[in-house]
Design a protein around this motif. Structure first.
Motif, mmCIF file in Angstrom:
data_model
loop_
_atom_site.group_PDB
_atom_site.id
_atom_site.type_symbol
_atom_site.label_atom_id
_atom_site.label_comp_id
_atom_site.label_asym_id
_atom_site.label_seq_id
_atom_site.Cartn_x
_atom_site.Cartn_y
_atom_site.Cartn_z
ATOM 1 N N LYS A 161 0.827 -1.208 0.000
ATOM 2 C CA LYS A 161 0.000 0.000 0.000
ATOM 3 C C LYS A 161 0.860 1.256 0.000
ATOM 4 C CE LYS A 161 -3.640 2.331 2.620
ATOM 5 N NZ LYS A 161 -4.475 2.294 3.850
ATOM 6 N N THR A 162 1.960 1.232 0.734
ATOM 7 C CA THR A 162 2.823 2.406 0.826
ATOM 8 C C THR A 162 3.468 2.736 -0.516
ATOM 9 O OG1 THR A 162 3.304 1.880 3.142
ATOM 10 C CG2 THR A 162 4.790 3.402 2.030
ATOM 11 N N ILE A 163 3.996 1.729 -1.210
ATOM 12 C CA ILE A 163 4.654 2.014 -2.492
ATOM 13 C C ILE A 163 3.627 2.319 -3.576
ATOM 14 C CG2 ILE A 163 6.678 0.668 -1.884
ATOM 15 C CD1 ILE A 163 5.665 -1.589 -3.628
ATOM 16 N N ARG A 222 -7.285 7.632 -9.820
ATOM 17 C CA ARG A 222 -8.644 7.152 -10.077
ATOM 18 C C ARG A 222 -8.690 5.631 -10.049
ATOM 19 N NH1 ARG A 222 -11.143 9.197 -15.548
ATOM 20 N NH2 ARG A 222 -10.730 11.151 -14.448
ATOM 21 N N CYS A 223 -7.651 4.998 -10.573
ATOM 22 C CA CYS A 223 -7.596 3.538 -10.567
ATOM 23 C C CYS A 223 -7.529 2.999 -9.135
ATOM 24 C CB CYS A 223 -6.392 3.070 -11.375
ATOM 25 S SG CYS A 223 -6.160 1.283 -11.431
ATOM 26 N N LEU A 224 -6.771 3.666 -8.270
ATOM 27 C CA LEU A 224 -6.683 3.237 -6.876
ATOM 28 C C LEU A 224 -8.005 3.430 -6.141
ATOM 29 C CD1 LEU A 224 -3.148 4.414 -5.692
ATOM 30 C CD2 LEU A 224 -4.001 2.084 -5.807
ATOM 31 N N MET A 225 -8.726 4.472 -6.480
ATOM 32 C CA MET A 225 -10.028 4.700 -5.844
ATOM 33 C C MET A 225 -11.030 3.646 -6.274
ATOM 34 S SD MET A 225 -10.255 8.865 -6.083
ATOM 35 C CE MET A 225 -11.886 8.875 -5.363
ATOM 36 N N GLU A 226 -10.972 3.238 -7.538
ATOM 37 C CA GLU A 226 -11.909 2.233 -8.034
ATOM 38 C C GLU A 226 -11.520 0.831 -7.587
ATOM 39 O OE1 GLU A 226 -11.821 2.756 -12.218
ATOM 40 O OE2 GLU A 226 -12.985 4.622 -12.207
ATOM 41 N N GLU A 227 -10.203 0.558 -7.503
ATOM 42 C CA GLU A 227 -9.726 -0.762 -7.084
ATOM 43 C C GLU A 227 -8.694 -0.587 -5.967
ATOM 44 O OE1 GLU A 227 -8.818 -3.587 -10.303
ATOM 45 O OE2 GLU A 227 -9.272 -1.932 -11.670
ATOM 46 N N PRO A 228 -9.128 -0.363 -4.746
ATOM 47 C CA PRO A 228 -8.160 -0.122 -3.662
ATOM 48 C C PRO A 228 -7.279 -1.330 -3.341
ATOM 49 C CG PRO A 228 -10.390 -0.333 -2.800
ATOM 50 C CD PRO A 228 -10.521 -0.286 -4.286
ATOM 51 N N ASN A 229 -7.706 -2.545 -3.690
ATOM 52 C CA ASN A 229 -6.943 -3.748 -3.388
ATOM 53 C C ASN A 229 -6.082 -4.216 -4.554
ATOM 54 O OD1 ASN A 229 -8.070 -3.941 -0.784
ATOM 55 N ND2 ASN A 229 -9.860 -5.020 -1.564
ATOM 56 N N ILE A 230 -5.927 -3.409 -5.568
ATOM 57 C CA ILE A 230 -5.106 -3.781 -6.707
ATOM 58 C C ILE A 230 -3.646 -3.903 -6.277
ATOM 59 C CG2 ILE A 230 -4.716 -1.386 -7.416
ATOM 60 C CD1 ILE A 230 -4.793 -2.310 -10.316
ATOM 61 N N THR A 231 -2.941 -4.867 -6.838
ATOM 62 C CA THR A 231 -1.530 -5.043 -6.476
ATOM 63 C C THR A 231 -0.672 -3.973 -7.145
ATOM 64 O OG1 THR A 231 -1.115 -6.553 -8.328
ATOM 65 C CG2 THR A 231 -1.886 -7.527 -6.261
ATOM 66 N N PHE A 232 0.531 -3.812 -6.610
ATOM 67 C CA PHE A 232 1.422 -2.800 -7.177
ATOM 68 C C PHE A 232 1.817 -3.147 -8.612
ATOM 69 C CE2 PHE A 232 5.704 -1.245 -8.069
ATOM 70 C CZ PHE A 232 5.505 0.109 -7.895
#
Length: 309
Positions: free
Chosen positions: A161-163, A182-192
């Motif tokens: 999450k930090t990186i 926007r991608c992080l807001m839509e998919e907060p559990n997406i991998t780095f």
């Protein structure tokens, strides 16, 4: 005369033996033995700016394996390649350390290895931004390397999450940063890895260039003005709009950076110290335990005035 005959017989016997040897070796390919060159080991001193301890340990392990040396012989081999502070460090340790090759390497790694702290790693991650000549892939690899360091620290925040947050805020292009956010807001559990690949897909599709061009368009007004004045107005409008967008983006980036840094510092705070046990404190007024003198229930002693002679 008999001696000459004996010599001739021996000579004939040797010639016959040589002939048989040549016949036996005819048609055979000669074998060439290649002796591997010994690996050179660089000397380690432990001085800042010289050979890193990790590289020295790798060289030592490869060399001892090639030479097939173990035990005390391997320890002597390591000591022969130490100098300066590193050699002094091992010489001051007990014999069970200075004669054990693995103990020597462990001691060198602990003494001269990189010292990592949670606050230092978090600060390094927060300060890592994409450089002008750095690709998105290289920027992602740098953050993943810092994330591996963070995983080794006890009590630290979630590494992935930090990186991800730093990748979002550290990208050079403002349009790409907004799309990644926007991608992080839509998919907060997406991998780095998936988030980085998403950013690479956007960059490869020339998405950033198209969005920039769309953002710089201005409304056309049907006015009968000179073409030079219209061109100047369009250029001024574009410049002002670009500066406004840059300032807004910088402010948003600074606010996100400050909020995240504050959150990380709060997570890394140490626990408060335990309170002092008053049951072991002795009062200087009544000499009883359990309270201080300013909290003593006993009346204060009356001071008598000094009498003159």
């Amino acid at each position: 005369m008999s001696t000459l005959k004996d010599v001739r017989k021996k000579l004939a016997s040797l010639e016959e033996e040589l002939r048989k040897t040549k016949e036996a070796t005819d048609g055979r390919t000669s074998q060439v033995l290649v002796i591997p060159q010994e690996r050179k080991v660089r000397v380690f001193s432990g001085v800042e700016g010289s050979l890193l301890v990790g590289d020295f340990i790798d060289d030592i392990k490869a060399a001892t394996k090639l030479r097939k040396v173990k035990g005390a012989e391997a320890a002597d081999f390591i000591m022969a390649h130490l100098e300066g502070p590193a050699r002094q460090e091992i010489r001051h340790h007990p014999k069970d350390v200075s004669t054990n090759p693995q103990q020597i390497l462990n001691t060198l790694s602990e003494t001269f290895g990189e010292k990592l702290t949670l606050a230092g790693v978090l600060r390094e991650i927060c300060n890592r931004l994409q450089k002008e000549d750095e690709t998105i892939t290289d920027f992602g690899f740098a953050l993943m390397s810092l994330g591996d360091k963070l995983k080794k620290m006890a009590g630290g925040p979630d590494s992935d999450k930090t990186i991800k947050e730093q990748f979002r805020d550290g990208l050079l292009d403002g349009v790409l940063r907004r799309e990644v956010k926007r991608c992080l807001m839509e998919e907060p559990n997406i991998t780095f890895i998936k988030l980085r690949d998403r950013a690479l897909d956007l960059a490869d599709d020339d998405f950033v260039t198209r969005r920039r061009r769309q953002g710089r368009k201005i409304n056309s007004y049907h006015t009968e003005v000179d073409s030079q004045i219209l061109g100047a107005l369009e250029g001024l409008t574009t410049a002002l709009k670009g500066q406004t967008e840059t300032l807004d983006d910088m402010k948003l980036r600074q606010d996100d950076f400050s909020a995240r840094l504050l959150r990380l510092e709060e997570q890394s705070k140490t626990k408060p110290r335990p309170r002092t046990d008053k049951s072991q404190i002795e009062c200087h007024r009544c000499h009883k335990k359990g309270h201080y003198a300013n909290q003593c229930p006993a009346p204060a002693p009356v001071q008598r005035p000094a009498q003159g002679n």
